[in-house]
Design a protein around this motif. Structure first.
Motif, PDB file in Angstrom:
ATOM      1  N   MET A   1       0.826  -1.209   0.000  1.00 57.29           N
ATOM      2  CA  MET A   1       0.000   0.000   0.000  1.00 57.29           C
ATOM      3  C   MET A   1       0.863   1.263   0.000  1.00 57.29           C
ATOM      4  SD  MET A   1      -2.913  -1.322   2.658  1.00 57.29           S
ATOM      5  CE  MET A   1      -3.816   0.231   2.775  1.00 57.29           C
ATOM      6  N   GLU A   2       1.970   1.215   0.737  1.00 53.56           N
ATOM      7  CA  GLU A   2       2.876   2.366   0.753  1.00 53.56           C
ATOM      8  C   GLU A   2       3.486   2.589  -0.626  1.00 53.56           C
ATOM      9  OE1 GLU A   2       5.586   1.399   3.879  1.00 53.56           O
ATOM     10  OE2 GLU A   2       4.225   2.065   5.474  1.00 53.56           O
ATOM     11  N   MET A   3       3.824   1.491  -1.331  1.00 55.28           N
ATOM     12  CA  MET A   3       4.350   1.627  -2.692  1.00 55.28           C
ATOM     13  C   MET A   3       3.318   2.243  -3.615  1.00 55.28           C
ATOM     14  SD  MET A   3       6.562  -1.808  -3.409  1.00 55.28           S
ATOM     15  CE  MET A   3       7.999  -2.220  -2.387  1.00 55.28           C
ATOM     16  N   ILE A   4       2.071   1.778  -3.507  1.00 59.70           N
ATOM     17  CA  ILE A   4       0.992   2.321  -4.341  1.00 59.70           C
ATOM     18  C   ILE A   4       0.823   3.815  -4.070  1.00 59.70           C
ATOM     19  CG2 ILE A   4      -1.508   2.260  -4.733  1.00 59.70           C
ATOM     20  CD1 ILE A   4      -1.250  -0.836  -4.056  1.00 59.70           C
ATOM     21  N   GLN A   5       0.888   4.176  -2.812  1.00 55.00           N
ATOM     22  CA  GLN A   5       0.678   5.563  -2.406  1.00 55.00           C
ATOM     23  C   GLN A   5       1.828   6.469  -2.844  1.00 55.00           C
ATOM     24  OE1 GLN A   5       0.636   6.185   1.855  1.00 55.00           O
ATOM     25  NE2 GLN A   5      -0.679   7.983   1.690  1.00 55.00           N
ATOM     26  N   GLN A   6       3.065   5.968  -2.770  1.00 53.50           N
ATOM     27  CA  GLN A   6       4.233   6.824  -2.957  1.00 53.50           C
ATOM     28  C   GLN A   6       4.720   6.914  -4.400  1.00 53.50           C
ATOM     29  OE1 GLN A   6       7.347   5.748  -0.130  1.00 53.50           O
ATOM     30  NE2 GLN A   6       5.871   5.547   1.532  1.00 53.50           N
ATOM     31  N   THR A   7       4.321   5.975  -5.251  1.00 53.54           N
ATOM     32  CA  THR A   7       4.812   5.963  -6.633  1.00 53.54           C
ATOM     33  C   THR A   7       3.875   6.767  -7.546  1.00 53.54           C
ATOM     34  OG1 THR A   7       3.688   3.828  -6.928  1.00 53.54           O
ATOM     35  CG2 THR A   7       6.055   3.773  -6.452  1.00 53.54           C
ATOM     36  N   PRO A   8       4.366   7.188  -8.720  1.00 55.75           N
ATOM     37  CA  PRO A   8       3.524   7.930  -9.660  1.00 55.75           C
ATOM     38  C   PRO A   8       2.269   7.147 -10.053  1.00 55.75           C
ATOM     39  CG  PRO A   8       5.823   8.045 -10.317  1.00 55.75           C
ATOM     40  CD  PRO A   8       5.761   7.054  -9.205  1.00 55.75           C
ATOM     41  N   LYS A   9       1.216   7.851 -10.447  1.00 55.78           N
ATOM     42  CA  LYS A   9      -0.074   7.217 -10.724  1.00 55.78           C
ATOM     43  C   LYS A   9      -0.003   6.210 -11.863  1.00 55.78           C
ATOM     44  CE  LYS A   9      -3.262  10.646  -8.832  1.00 55.78           C
ATOM     45  NZ  LYS A   9      -3.638   9.743  -7.740  1.00 55.78           N
ATOM     46  N   ASP A  10       0.899   6.435 -12.827  1.00 55.84           N
ATOM     47  CA  ASP A  10       0.986   5.514 -13.957  1.00 55.84           C
ATOM     48  C   ASP A  10       1.957   4.357 -13.700  1.00 55.84           C
ATOM     49  OD1 ASP A  10       3.255   7.061 -14.001  1.00 55.84           O
ATOM     50  OD2 ASP A  10       3.222   7.438 -16.158  1.00 55.84           O
ATOM     51  N   PHE A  11       2.556   4.304 -12.515  1.00 51.90           N
ATOM     52  CA  PHE A  11       3.460   3.211 -12.147  1.00 51.90           C
ATOM     53  C   PHE A  11       2.622   2.044 -11.648  1.00 51.90           C
ATOM     54  CE2 PHE A  11       6.293   0.959  -9.182  1.00 51.90           C
ATOM     55  CZ  PHE A  11       7.423   0.796  -9.974  1.00 51.90           C
ATOM     56  N   LEU A  12       2.955   0.834 -12.086  1.00 52.00           N
ATOM     57  CA  LEU A  12       2.165  -0.348 -11.746  1.00 52.00           C
ATOM     58  C   LEU A  12       2.779  -1.101 -10.569  1.00 52.00           C
ATOM     59  CD1 LEU A  12       1.574  -1.758 -15.357  1.00 52.00           C
ATOM     60  CD2 LEU A  12       0.227  -0.047 -14.120  1.00 52.00           C
ATOM     61  N   VAL A  13       2.007  -1.260  -9.510  1.00 54.40           N
ATOM     62  CA  VAL A  13       2.411  -2.122  -8.399  1.00 54.40           C
ATOM     63  C   VAL A  13       1.669  -3.441  -8.581  1.00 54.40           C
ATOM     64  CG1 VAL A  13       2.515  -2.440  -5.905  1.00 54.40           C
ATOM     65  CG2 VAL A  13       2.856  -0.162  -6.884  1.00 54.40           C
ATOM     66  N   ILE A  14       2.418  -4.464  -8.929  1.00 55.42           N
ATOM     67  CA  ILE A  14       1.884  -5.771  -9.309  1.00 55.42           C
ATOM     68  C   ILE A  14       2.151  -6.766  -8.186  1.00 55.42           C
ATOM     69  CG2 ILE A  14       2.090  -7.659 -10.983  1.00 55.42           C
ATOM     70  CD1 ILE A  14       3.113  -5.501 -12.992  1.00 55.42           C
ATOM     71  N   SER A  15       1.147  -7.512  -7.803  1.00 49.16           N
ATOM     72  CA  SER A  15       1.333  -8.508  -6.746  1.00 49.16           C
ATOM     73  C   SER A  15       2.233  -9.641  -7.224  1.00 49.16           C
ATOM     74  CB  SER A  15      -0.016  -9.082  -6.305  1.00 49.16           C
ATOM     75  OG  SER A  15       0.175 -10.119  -5.365  1.00 49.16           O
ATOM     76  N   GLY A  16       3.171 -10.020  -6.374  1.00 45.44           N
ATOM     77  CA  GLY A  16       3.981 -11.205  -6.619  1.00 45.44           C
ATOM     78  C   GLY A  16       3.673 -12.292  -5.610  1.00 45.44           C
TER      79      GLY A  16
END
Length: 291
Positions: free
Chosen positions: A174-189
């Motif tokens: 969640m912190e990665m999703i919040q802190q990265t740019p909106k077009d950056f993809l946080v993908i579950s591994g």
């Protein structure tokens, strides 16, 4: 990069009884993904047992998957290492034709600091001809890529487009999703927390379970992305026991047992990995029969 939103699968490398690469079985596995709603395929990742493949075998696997895929799905190639200089040379010399991005794991064994991880991927970004999906998997690398490092890389390099986040920590995700740019993809591994990550703003998954149960898992991911929460969780709880089972004795022993039951491949793995126990194979077979 919308092509990497949804369900990606970390493809296995099927082996014959003599442990050689089974090209025909690999083609079947690729077709199985295409026919069952998977969005993209990851080639030569951990699940492919790439650590025990020769360079010639890796070339064979790449060529086989490219031919079997025939342009149907985007392809991501695993290109990582813990020797930054050697990795840069590989990126300069590797034949990346047919691939849409690379997946690059955070350096393993060396245990770099956050600054060391940043500098490693800085060199990768400056030398990669393809977009980069970072891969954070502390259980294998012995170091954790923290959200601020990911955010820094995402902000500084346009070709770092995503991260496969496999720390198993929903708060960190969640912190990665919040802190990265909106077009950056946080993908579950991490298959088990894929749905909560998607509902928190994640872009999907690079999955192991999905290659054995592609239709169900892809549907769950799509429902999660559409915010159809109750329907998505219904599938999650249906498949959750299988997620636990396939990782119970290591990856890819569990998922190869699934493929054996489905009649697509043998369950052969290469040492130091060993096949799933008879008990686990029976439980997985029972799950498949009942679902």
């Amino acid at each position: 990069m919308e092509k990497f939103v949804g369900t990606g699968v970390a493809l296995i490398t099927p082996f014959k009884e003599d442990k050689s690469v089974d090209v025909e079985a690999l083609k079947k596995v690729v077709k199985f993904q295409i026919e069952n709603s998977v969005d993209y395929i990851v080639v030569l990742g951990t699940t492919a047992e790439s650590a025990t493949l020769t360079n010639e075998e890796k070339t064979l696997v790449k060529q086989t998957i490219i031919e079997a895929n025939n342009g149907e799905l985007p392809l991501v190639l695993g290109v990582g290492g813990n020797n930054t200089t050697a990795l840069v040379e590989q990126l300069k010399n590797e034949n990346l034709e047919g691939f849409d991005a690379i997946l690059s794991v955070s350096p393993f064994y060396n245990k770099p600091t956050q600054e060391g991880i940043y500098q490693h991927f800085k060199h990768v970004a400056e030398n990669s001809p393809l977009p980069i999906i970072l891969y954070n998997v502390p259980g294998r690398t012995a170091s954790n890529m923290l959200p601020y490092t990911v955010a820094r890389l995402a902000s500084d390099f346009d070709n770092i487009i995503a991260i496969k986040e496999a720390a198993g920590d929903i708060v960190q995700a969640m912190e990665m999703i919040q802190q990265t740019p909106k077009d950056f993809l946080v993908i579950s591994g991490d298959d088990m927390i894929t749905l909560p990550m998607i509902l928190a703003g994640g872009a999907g998954v690079i999955s192991v379970i999905a290659e054995g149960f592609p239709e169900d898992f892809s549907n769950m991911v799509a429902l999660g992305l559409d915010r159809k929460v109750d329907e998505a969780y219904e599938i999650h709880y249906k498949i959750a026991p299988a997620i636990d089972m396939i990782f119970e004795e290591g990856n890819p022993a569990g998922i190869k047992s699934v493929f054996k039951k489905l009649g697509l491949t043998t369950d052969e793995v290469r040492l130091p990995l060993v096949k799933a126990s008879e008990s686990l194979q029976l439980r997985l077979a029972e799950f498949i029969d009942n679902n």
